[in-house]
Structure formats: C-alpha cells, structure tokens
Design a protein around this motif. Sequence first.
Motif, PDB file in Angstrom:
ATOM      1  N   ASN A   1       0.835  -1.194   0.000  1.00  0.00           N
ATOM      2  CA  ASN A   1       0.000   0.000   0.000  1.00  0.00           C
ATOM      3  C   ASN A   1       0.879   1.257   0.000  1.00  0.00           C
ATOM      4  O   ASN A   1       1.402   1.659   1.042  1.00  0.00           O
ATOM      5  CB  ASN A   1      -0.905  -0.028   1.242  1.00  0.00           C
ATOM      6  CG  ASN A   1      -1.868   1.144   1.272  1.00  0.00           C
ATOM      7  OD1 ASN A   1      -1.752   2.082   0.479  1.00  0.00           O
ATOM      8  ND2 ASN A   1      -2.808   1.104   2.184  1.00  0.00           N
ATOM      9  N   PRO A   2       1.051   1.884  -1.178  1.00  0.00           N
ATOM     10  CA  PRO A   2       1.939   3.046  -1.266  1.00  0.00           C
ATOM     11  C   PRO A   2       1.573   4.160  -0.275  1.00  0.00           C
ATOM     12  O   PRO A   2       2.463   4.856   0.211  1.00  0.00           O
ATOM     13  CB  PRO A   2       1.732   3.521  -2.710  1.00  0.00           C
ATOM     14  CG  PRO A   2       1.314   2.316  -3.458  1.00  0.00           C
ATOM     15  CD  PRO A   2       0.503   1.501  -2.490  1.00  0.00           C
ATOM     16  N   GLU A   3       0.293   4.290   0.037  1.00  0.00           N
ATOM     17  CA  GLU A   3      -0.118   5.385   0.928  1.00  0.00           C
ATOM     18  C   GLU A   3       0.475   5.220   2.335  1.00  0.00           C
ATOM     19  O   GLU A   3       1.096   6.130   2.875  1.00  0.00           O
ATOM     20  CB  GLU A   3      -1.642   5.388   1.009  1.00  0.00           C
ATOM     21  CG  GLU A   3      -2.202   6.679   1.540  1.00  0.00           C
ATOM     22  CD  GLU A   3      -3.712   6.660   1.417  1.00  0.00           C
ATOM     23  OE1 GLU A   3      -4.217   6.317   0.332  1.00  0.00           O
ATOM     24  OE2 GLU A   3      -4.371   6.972   2.427  1.00  0.00           O
ATOM     25  N   THR A   4       0.305   4.027   2.913  1.00  0.00           N
ATOM     26  CA  THR A   4       0.846   3.819   4.261  1.00  0.00           C
ATOM     27  C   THR A   4       2.368   3.686   4.218  1.00  0.00           C
ATOM     28  O   THR A   4       3.052   4.054   5.170  1.00  0.00           O
ATOM     29  CB  THR A   4       0.210   2.584   4.938  1.00  0.00           C
ATOM     30  OG1 THR A   4       0.339   1.463   4.068  1.00  0.00           O
ATOM     31  CG2 THR A   4      -1.254   2.816   5.258  1.00  0.00           C
ATOM     32  N   LEU A   5       2.890   3.221   3.085  1.00  0.00           N
ATOM     33  CA  LEU A   5       4.348   3.139   2.946  1.00  0.00           C
ATOM     34  C   LEU A   5       4.953   4.545   3.059  1.00  0.00           C
ATOM     35  O   LEU A   5       5.897   4.761   3.837  1.00  0.00           O
ATOM     36  CB  LEU A   5       4.714   2.509   1.597  1.00  0.00           C
ATOM     37  CG  LEU A   5       6.187   2.603   1.221  1.00  0.00           C
ATOM     38  CD1 LEU A   5       7.049   1.778   2.172  1.00  0.00           C
ATOM     39  CD2 LEU A   5       6.424   2.146  -0.216  1.00  0.00           C
ATOM     40  N   ILE A   6       4.422   5.488   2.313  1.00  0.00           N
ATOM     41  CA  ILE A   6       4.978   6.850   2.321  1.00  0.00           C
ATOM     42  C   ILE A   6       4.841   7.452   3.725  1.00  0.00           C
ATOM     43  O   ILE A   6       5.784   8.062   4.246  1.00  0.00           O
ATOM     44  CB  ILE A   6       4.292   7.727   1.242  1.00  0.00           C
ATOM     45  CG1 ILE A   6       4.610   7.167  -0.142  1.00  0.00           C
ATOM     46  CG2 ILE A   6       4.736   9.189   1.352  1.00  0.00           C
ATOM     47  CD1 ILE A   6       3.768   7.730  -1.278  1.00  0.00           C
ATOM     48  N   ARG A   7       3.686   7.247   4.341  1.00  0.00           N
ATOM     49  CA  ARG A   7       3.487   7.738   5.720  1.00  0.00           C
ATOM     50  C   ARG A   7       4.582   7.187   6.643  1.00  0.00           C
ATOM     51  O   ARG A   7       5.194   7.931   7.418  1.00  0.00           O
ATOM     52  CB  ARG A   7       2.095   7.279   6.205  1.00  0.00           C
ATOM     53  CG  ARG A   7       1.736   7.712   7.610  1.00  0.00           C
ATOM     54  CD  ARG A   7       0.647   6.814   8.175  1.00  0.00           C
ATOM     55  NE  ARG A   7       1.136   5.448   8.390  1.00  0.00           N
ATOM     56  CZ  ARG A   7       0.349   4.376   8.544  1.00  0.00           C
ATOM     57  NH1 ARG A   7      -0.955   4.498   8.476  1.00  0.00           N
ATOM     58  NH2 ARG A   7       0.884   3.181   8.761  1.00  0.00           N
ATOM     59  N   ASP A   8       4.854   5.876   6.520  1.00  0.00           N
ATOM     60  CA  ASP A   8       5.839   5.239   7.403  1.00  0.00           C
ATOM     61  C   ASP A   8       7.271   5.675   7.072  1.00  0.00           C
ATOM     62  O   ASP A   8       8.114   5.782   7.967  1.00  0.00           O
ATOM     63  CB  ASP A   8       5.702   3.710   7.344  1.00  0.00           C
ATOM     64  CG  ASP A   8       4.404   3.247   8.002  1.00  0.00           C
ATOM     65  OD1 ASP A   8       3.734   4.089   8.632  1.00  0.00           O
ATOM     66  OD2 ASP A   8       4.071   2.055   7.883  1.00  0.00           O
ATOM     67  N   LEU A   9       7.538   5.927   5.801  1.00  0.00           N
ATOM     68  CA  LEU A   9       8.885   6.386   5.419  1.00  0.00           C
ATOM     69  C   LEU A   9       9.174   7.748   6.047  1.00  0.00           C
ATOM     70  O   LEU A   9      10.301   8.027   6.459  1.00  0.00           O
ATOM     71  CB  LEU A   9       9.017   6.467   3.898  1.00  0.00           C
ATOM     72  CG  LEU A   9       9.071   5.129   3.152  1.00  0.00           C
ATOM     73  CD1 LEU A   9       9.176   5.342   1.649  1.00  0.00           C
ATOM     74  CD2 LEU A   9      10.246   4.278   3.653  1.00  0.00           C
ATOM     75  N   ILE A  10       8.155   8.581   6.144  1.00  0.00           N
ATOM     76  CA  ILE A  10       8.333   9.898   6.785  1.00  0.00           C
ATOM     77  C   ILE A  10       8.653   9.698   8.269  1.00  0.00           C
ATOM     78  O   ILE A  10       9.549  10.352   8.820  1.00  0.00           O
ATOM     79  CB  ILE A  10       7.068  10.768   6.579  1.00  0.00           C
ATOM     80  CG1 ILE A  10       6.944  11.105   5.093  1.00  0.00           C
ATOM     81  CG2 ILE A  10       7.124  12.045   7.424  1.00  0.00           C
ATOM     82  CD1 ILE A  10       5.621  11.703   4.689  1.00  0.00           C
ATOM     83  N   LEU A  11       7.963   8.756   8.897  1.00  0.00           N
ATOM     84  CA  LEU A  11       8.240   8.488  10.327  1.00  0.00           C
ATOM     85  C   LEU A  11       9.654   7.924  10.508  1.00  0.00           C
ATOM     86  O   LEU A  11      10.361   8.295  11.443  1.00  0.00           O
ATOM     87  CB  LEU A  11       7.200   7.520  10.910  1.00  0.00           C
ATOM     88  CG  LEU A  11       5.768   8.058  10.998  1.00  0.00           C
ATOM     89  CD1 LEU A  11       4.826   7.012  11.560  1.00  0.00           C
ATOM     90  CD2 LEU A  11       5.711   9.328  11.851  1.00  0.00           C
ATOM     91  N   PHE A  12      10.075   7.040   9.606  1.00  0.00           N
ATOM     92  CA  PHE A  12      11.451   6.511   9.701  1.00  0.00           C
ATOM     93  C   PHE A  12      12.465   7.642   9.531  1.00  0.00           C
ATOM     94  O   PHE A  12      13.495   7.668  10.193  1.00  0.00           O
ATOM     95  CB  PHE A  12      11.687   5.420   8.643  1.00  0.00           C
ATOM     96  CG  PHE A  12      11.303   4.034   9.119  1.00  0.00           C
ATOM     97  CD1 PHE A  12      11.972   3.449  10.204  1.00  0.00           C
ATOM     98  CD2 PHE A  12      10.302   3.300   8.503  1.00  0.00           C
ATOM     99  CE1 PHE A  12      11.631   2.171  10.662  1.00  0.00           C
ATOM    100  CE2 PHE A  12       9.959   2.020   8.954  1.00  0.00           C
ATOM    101  CZ  PHE A  12      10.621   1.459  10.036  1.00  0.00           C
TER     102      PHE A  12
END
Length: 437
Positions: A395-406
């Motif tokens: 899911n690209p949407e949650t992936l991008i959200r999580d990449l920002i948190l990382f």
Amino acid sequence: MKKNEEYVVTCIDETNQAAGIVKIDDMVVFVPGLLKGEKANIRILKVQKSYAFGKIMQFLETSQDRIEPACKVFNKCGGCQYQHIDYKAQLKRKRDHLENRVLKRLEDVEVRDVLGMEHPFYYRNKAQFPVQIKDGKILMGFYRLHSNDIVCCDHCMIQSKKINELYKFIQEHITLDMAQGLRHILMRHAYKTNECQIVFIGSKRNNFDDLIQKLIQKFPDVQSVVFNLNTRKDNVILGKDYEVLYGREFIYESCLSNKVKLHFKSFYQVNPVQMEVLYEQAIKAADLNKDMRCIELYSGVGTIGMAVSKYVKEVIGVEIVQEAVKNAKENCRINQIENCRYICQDATEFARKCAQKEEQIDVVFVDPPRKGMTPQGIEDISTIQPGKIVYISCNPETLIRDLILFKEQGYSCKFIQPVDMFCQTTGLECVVLIERV
Ligand SMILES: C[S@@+](CC[C@H](N)C(=O)[O-])C[C@H]1O[C@@H](n2cnc3c(N)ncnc32)[C@H](O)[C@@H]1O
C-alpha cells in the motif's frame, strides 16, 4: 454544473485509481476509465461542492494505450481496473503515480521501474467468491465495484486456470440446500505443487458430501476441503471455528525451493510468480552476510525468513496469526532450517521488548498488512538501530506515511523497487531499502 448534463471533455490527467481527470469551468470531474489525452462526451452523475463524477457516453478520440479488455465483465466487476490499458502502459502509470506521490512528501528517493510479468493474466492463487441466494437462484461471482451486488461470470482473467475450473464446477453442482447461509467460497491453488483447497464459509454447516465426492473425483489435486463457521455481521470473511470435511486443513506449496505448508487461515502472497521476484529483490537490497542477525516482522508462514536464512547467522520471525506461526515453525523443520525461529506476537509489542533488551540486530525485514506499521513500532525498530530496514509494502499510501516516520527517526529511504504483484489492477507492491543515516 448539474446531474445528467453532458459535456465534451479532454482528459488532462489520471488518478492512481484509474479515473480520468477533466476540468469543466474550474470544477474537477473524475471520469472512471478515461485516459490522459482522450476526448469524450461525458454525462455528469454526481456533483459535490468542489468536484464531480462523470461517466463516458461516447469516445471522440482515444489513447494509444487503450486496448480491448480481455474480460467480458470488466466494466461491471470491481476486480480489475486496468484491463483497458496495454500492459507496458499499466506499468508506466503505476511507476509514475508512485513517483508523484513519493516526491510530494519525500525528496531524493529513487523510484525504479516496475518489475512486470511476462504473462500478466491467470496469476492469482486465491479467490474468495461471495455467494448469495436471490429469487430462489444461487448467485456466485465477484462484487460489483463499491457494492455488495454480485456480478456473475463464468471466467476470471486473473485467477489461476485451475481456480477457474473449480469455480465453474462448483457453480454447476452446488445445490440450494448447500448454499443456505453460505457467504463465501474460498479457493486456493498452489502454483508449484498444484494442490487445491476449498473452504465453504457460512453461518450454517450444511451437508456438502455430494459436492465433495464429485469434486475429488474430477479434481484429484483437491487435498483440503474445510467448512469455516462465520456468524459475524461485518465484512470479515473468515470465522474462528472450522471443520475439515475432506483431507487436511492445509496444502503444500513451494517458494524459492523451500517446501511451504499453508493453513487456510495463513496469509500467502496472491501472485506466486512475482512473490519470488519480490523476495529476491528484498534479499538483494539487504546485502546480507553470514554474521548478520535479522528480524522479520509480519512473517506469515516464514517464506521470507526461510529464503533469507541461508545468507545470515540468524532470523527471528514475528507474526500474530497462530496458525501461520505454527506453519512457519513446521516449514523450517521440513526444510531443515535451523537458524530461524518464529514467535507468535504483535509486531509492535515485539519491537518494544527488543528495543528494551538492546540486542544487536543488523537487518529488519518488515512486511505489514495494508494499514502499514504503527508509529510505536517504527520508533522501537529505530531504537534497535539496525543498519538496514527492508520494508515490503502492498500500500503506497501507508508506505509513504511510514517512510516519513522513519526519516524522523534518523533513517533515510535509498530506493523503492516496485513489483507488479497485482497485474490488471491499480494495486502495487514495493520493496524499499531504508538505511541509518
Ligand atoms: C502482508 S502479510 C506478509 C506475510 C509474509 N511476510 C509473506 O510474505 O507471506 C502481513 C502479515 O502480517 C500479519 N500481521 C497482521 N497484523 C500483525 C501484527 N499486529 N503483528 C504481527 N503480525 C501481524 C498477518 O497475519 C500477515 O501474515
């Protein structure tokens, strides 16, 4: 702008959900199926405050990317969204949509070309057919887009050919008595071993004996028939209790040369060909060596860990579904893998404990469900300070959200390698390398 008005429009862009975007008097109108550059006569279906929805009435100019969909019910069924687009153009769209979304929120991330399939049809190894009784007739098929109505069809272009055969046979032989209270029929077909599994899911345990006898006579590869009791009122497909009606509660499959035991409740990637491509990319990204200790969060039946195990010292897998953990442990035993262990636990809880223990971990593989990781899990994984995190996402949407948190935790995304696991649909799987800055 009013409902039912008609306009001649030219499509200026597309959403990542396969809707064309047109502008009429500064109002954005979404037109499903219209491709960039195409000119069409459209009818307005619904008007909201700042945008509207329209429907194609007649094409005036079509895109070079447009092809005739192979499926007869493509415009009715909600399963595929891209069958009207040439496969190469599908892959380009997926990459471009992903890059646009990523670069809006993260700079300097390399988005690679999507790794596609040579034969992008008949790839799915699992189907969940909804079943309903209407006017004394049994309806079985696929859901219409955004609806619980069933579109009946006799063939699916993305399900494996064996699943299509089983589906047709069951459609022809299931009786009204058997269909009472039935909600879904789940089918799995193991691509490498050919073993098949059928799960009748419903609120009532009917007598399926006659159908099962006919099935196993016609399809000797059916190794498992199960009844799963589900009396819930929501849209969760599987219930807790079950009874094996024929054979076993699992089937065998094979992945990257490892034998895989697969319970019907355990997750397994739906595209067995691209699954191996995906894992190979994940292993390559991790740049493993024999001194490394790895964690595999959201490990399912252990397919990634087992593939990784031959390159590293140790793998610890974490998964919340008991049946999957049991499969993962048995799979290691069957394949004589001794440096993997699997724990049944919530991934965030495990990460918390691991962060407190200050263990040395070199690489963390994460492969969460669509909703992605938790902020707490990301914080705790970052506290462990692995050199590399390989994030597999559907899911690209949650992936991008999580990449920002990382990123906030001092990790940076090196590249995103998309893999086309869901050909003919807008879905996209990605392998992402994240490194400590
Ligand atoms: C996308 S699947 C990946 C499984 C496996 N890596 C594979 O490739 O087959 C996600 C897995 O996460 C598991 N899961 C969901 N929520 C979880 C949680 N909170 N903690 C641990 N595992 C979870 C699911 O049961 C599922 O097996």
